[in-house]
Design a protein around this motif. Structure first.
Motif, mmCIF file in Angstrom:
data_model
loop_
_atom_site.group_PDB
_atom_site.id
_atom_site.type_symbol
_atom_site.label_atom_id
_atom_site.label_comp_id
_atom_site.label_asym_id
_atom_site.label_seq_id
_atom_site.Cartn_x
_atom_site.Cartn_y
_atom_site.Cartn_z
ATOM 1 N N GLU A 17 0.830 -1.210 0.000
ATOM 2 C CA GLU A 17 0.000 0.000 0.000
ATOM 3 C C GLU A 17 0.864 1.259 0.000
ATOM 4 N N VAL A 18 1.973 1.233 0.738
ATOM 5 C CA VAL A 18 2.892 2.380 0.758
ATOM 6 C C VAL A 18 3.531 2.542 -0.614
ATOM 7 N N GLY A 19 3.862 1.429 -1.251
ATOM 8 C CA GLY A 19 4.471 1.477 -2.581
ATOM 9 C C GLY A 19 5.790 2.210 -2.568
ATOM 10 N N SER A 20 5.990 3.042 -3.563
ATOM 11 C CA SER A 20 7.254 3.776 -3.675
ATOM 12 C C SER A 20 7.269 5.043 -2.832
ATOM 13 N N ALA A 21 6.120 5.435 -2.271
ATOM 14 C CA ALA A 21 6.001 6.648 -1.454
ATOM 15 C C ALA A 21 6.504 7.872 -2.221
ATOM 16 N N ALA A 22 6.082 7.990 -3.490
ATOM 17 C CA ALA A 22 6.515 9.099 -4.342
ATOM 18 C C ALA A 22 6.005 10.433 -3.799
ATOM 19 N N CYS A 23 6.834 11.464 -3.922
ATOM 20 C CA CYS A 23 6.454 12.787 -3.423
ATOM 21 C C CYS A 23 7.070 13.885 -4.287
ATOM 22 N N ASP A 24 6.419 15.037 -4.245
ATOM 23 C CA ASP A 24 6.941 16.244 -4.884
ATOM 24 C C ASP A 24 7.462 17.217 -3.835
ATOM 25 N N ALA A 26 7.364 5.648 6.644
ATOM 26 C CA ALA A 26 7.051 6.852 5.870
ATOM 27 C C ALA A 26 6.140 6.468 4.704
ATOM 28 N N TRP A 27 5.152 7.322 4.416
ATOM 29 C CA TRP A 27 4.272 7.110 3.276
ATOM 30 C C TRP A 27 3.923 8.462 2.671
ATOM 31 N N SER A 28 3.374 8.437 1.462
ATOM 32 C CA SER A 28 3.072 9.670 0.742
ATOM 33 C C SER A 28 1.570 9.823 0.517
ATOM 34 N N SER A 29 1.094 11.039 0.705
ATOM 35 C CA SER A 29 -0.318 11.346 0.434
ATOM 36 C C SER A 29 -0.511 11.831 -1.002
ATOM 37 N N LYS A 30 0.532 11.763 -1.809
ATOM 38 C CA LYS A 30 0.446 12.233 -3.195
ATOM 39 C C LYS A 30 -0.552 11.415 -4.012
ATOM 40 N N GLU A 31 -0.546 10.099 -3.832
ATOM 41 C CA GLU A 31 -1.366 9.235 -4.676
ATOM 42 C C GLU A 31 -2.578 8.645 -3.967
ATOM 43 N N HIS A 32 -2.651 8.722 -2.626
ATOM 44 C CA HIS A 32 -3.828 8.219 -1.902
ATOM 45 C C HIS A 32 -3.944 8.911 -0.546
#
Length: 145
Positions: free
Chosen positions: A53-60, A83-89
Protein backbone atom coordinates in the motif's frame (compact mmCIF):
# COMPACT_ATOMS: atom_id res chain seq x y z
CA UNK A 1 47.39 -16.55 63.61
CA UNK A 2 48.69 -14.31 60.88
CA UNK A 3 46.41 -11.76 59.15
CA UNK A 4 46.53 -11.92 55.32
CA UNK A 5 48.38 -9.01 53.81
CA UNK A 6 47.41 -6.95 50.80
CA UNK A 7 49.73 -8.74 48.29
CA UNK A 8 48.13 -12.12 49.06
CA UNK A 9 44.55 -10.80 48.74
CA UNK A 10 45.10 -9.04 45.43
CA UNK A 11 45.19 -12.19 43.24
CA UNK A 12 42.06 -13.52 44.97
CA UNK A 13 40.25 -10.22 44.47
CA UNK A 14 41.25 -10.13 40.80
CA UNK A 15 40.02 -13.70 40.28
CA UNK A 16 36.71 -12.91 41.97
CA UNK A 17 36.21 -9.77 39.85
CA UNK A 18 37.10 -11.63 36.65
CA UNK A 19 34.65 -14.41 37.52
CA UNK A 20 31.89 -11.89 38.21
CA UNK A 21 32.52 -10.03 34.93
CA UNK A 22 32.56 -13.29 32.97
CA UNK A 23 29.29 -14.36 34.58
CA UNK A 24 27.67 -10.98 33.92
CA UNK A 25 28.82 -10.95 30.29
CA UNK A 26 27.50 -14.44 29.64
CA UNK A 27 24.13 -13.55 31.21
CA UNK A 28 23.78 -10.52 28.94
CA UNK A 29 24.38 -12.57 25.83
CA UNK A 30 22.12 -15.49 26.69
CA UNK A 31 18.75 -14.05 25.62
CA UNK A 32 18.18 -13.56 21.88
CA UNK A 33 17.29 -10.07 20.73
CA UNK A 34 13.58 -9.58 20.11
CA UNK A 35 14.22 -8.24 16.60
CA UNK A 36 15.85 -11.56 15.66
CA UNK A 37 12.55 -13.43 16.05
CA UNK A 38 10.71 -13.90 12.77
CA UNK A 39 7.29 -12.26 12.56
CA UNK A 40 4.27 -14.49 13.00
CA UNK A 41 2.69 -15.60 9.70
CA UNK A 42 -0.42 -13.41 10.17
CA UNK A 43 1.64 -10.32 10.88
CA UNK A 44 4.01 -11.03 7.98
CA UNK A 45 1.08 -11.05 5.55
CA UNK A 46 -0.31 -7.81 6.96
CA UNK A 47 3.13 -6.22 6.86
CA UNK A 48 3.48 -7.20 3.18
CA UNK A 49 0.09 -5.61 2.47
CA UNK A 50 1.18 -2.44 4.31
CA UNK A 51 4.40 -2.28 2.28
CA UNK A 52 2.42 -2.79 -0.95
CA UNK A 53 0.00 0.00 0.00
CA UNK A 54 2.89 2.38 0.76
CA UNK A 55 4.47 1.48 -2.58
CA UNK A 56 7.25 3.78 -3.67
CA UNK A 57 6.00 6.65 -1.45
CA UNK A 58 6.52 9.10 -4.34
CA UNK A 59 6.45 12.79 -3.42
CA UNK A 60 6.94 16.24 -4.88
CA UNK A 61 7.33 17.99 -1.51
CA UNK A 62 7.78 17.20 2.18
CA UNK A 63 4.17 18.27 2.82
CA UNK A 64 3.06 15.05 1.10
CA UNK A 65 5.18 12.89 3.41
CA UNK A 66 3.58 11.35 6.48
CA UNK A 67 4.54 8.79 9.09
CA UNK A 68 2.46 5.97 10.49
CA UNK A 69 3.07 3.81 13.55
CA UNK A 70 3.49 0.09 12.84
CA UNK A 71 2.77 -2.76 15.29
CA UNK A 72 2.23 -2.66 19.03
CA UNK A 73 4.63 -3.39 21.89
CA UNK A 74 3.60 -5.24 25.05
CA UNK A 75 4.29 -2.16 27.19
CA UNK A 76 2.47 0.16 24.79
CA UNK A 77 3.51 2.19 21.80
CA UNK A 78 4.42 1.14 18.27
CA UNK A 79 7.22 -1.18 17.17
CA UNK A 80 8.43 1.30 14.53
CA UNK A 81 7.34 3.99 12.08
CA UNK A 82 6.96 3.93 8.32
CA UNK A 83 7.05 6.85 5.87
CA UNK A 84 4.27 7.11 3.28
CA UNK A 85 3.07 9.67 0.74
CA UNK A 86 -0.32 11.35 0.43
CA UNK A 87 0.45 12.23 -3.19
CA UNK A 88 -1.37 9.24 -4.68
CA UNK A 89 -3.83 8.22 -1.90
CA UNK A 90 -5.41 9.51 1.31
CA UNK A 91 -4.14 6.66 3.50
CA UNK A 92 -7.52 5.23 4.59
CA UNK A 93 -6.68 1.69 3.44
CA UNK A 94 -3.15 2.00 4.86
CA UNK A 95 -4.51 3.09 8.26
CA UNK A 96 -6.95 0.15 8.31
CA UNK A 97 -4.13 -2.30 7.51
CA UNK A 98 -1.90 -0.77 10.18
CA UNK A 99 -4.70 -1.03 12.74
CA UNK A 100 -5.24 -4.72 11.87
CA UNK A 101 -1.48 -5.32 12.19
CA UNK A 102 -1.41 -3.65 15.64
CA UNK A 103 -4.38 -5.75 16.78
CA UNK A 104 -2.62 -8.92 15.58
CA UNK A 105 0.52 -7.87 17.49
CA UNK A 106 -1.51 -7.32 20.66
CA UNK A 107 -3.18 -10.73 20.24
CA UNK A 108 0.23 -12.40 19.94
CA UNK A 109 1.30 -10.67 23.15
CA UNK A 110 -1.85 -11.95 24.87
CA UNK A 111 -0.84 -15.43 23.68
CA UNK A 112 2.51 -15.10 25.44
CA UNK A 113 4.64 -13.27 22.86
CA UNK A 114 6.91 -10.65 24.39
CA UNK A 115 8.50 -7.43 23.19
CA UNK A 116 10.96 -4.86 24.41
CA UNK A 117 9.58 -1.93 26.35
CA UNK A 118 11.82 0.61 24.64
CA UNK A 119 10.15 3.81 23.49
CA UNK A 120 10.09 4.41 19.75
CA UNK A 121 9.50 8.05 18.85
CA UNK A 122 8.07 9.33 15.59
CA UNK A 123 11.03 10.59 13.52
CA UNK A 124 8.85 12.44 11.00
CA UNK A 125 9.19 12.10 7.24
CA UNK A 126 10.74 14.16 4.48
CA UNK A 127 10.83 14.09 0.69
CA UNK A 128 14.25 13.07 -0.64
CA UNK A 129 14.89 12.44 -4.32
CA UNK A 130 11.15 12.18 -5.01
CA UNK A 131 10.48 9.61 -2.29
CA UNK A 132 9.20 9.93 1.29
CA UNK A 133 11.71 8.66 3.84
CA UNK A 134 11.94 8.76 7.61
CA UNK A 135 13.96 11.68 8.91
CA UNK A 136 17.28 10.97 10.51
CA UNK A 137 17.26 10.52 14.29
CA UNK A 138 16.98 13.70 16.32
CA UNK A 139 15.09 15.81 13.76
CA UNK A 140 11.63 15.11 15.21
CA UNK A 141 8.33 15.25 13.42
CA UNK A 142 4.66 14.63 13.84
CA UNK A 143 2.55 11.57 13.27
CA UNK A 144 -0.22 11.50 10.72
CA UNK A 145 -2.39 8.86 12.32
Amino acid sequence: MQTPTYPTLLPLLRAACASFLLLAASACGSAPAQNDAPPAPGNAGLLAQIQAEVGSAACDSTQQCQTIAIGAKACGGPERYLAWSSKEHDGKKLKALVQAHAEASRKQQADGMMSTCSIVTDPGATCEAGRCVLQKSGLGGSSAM
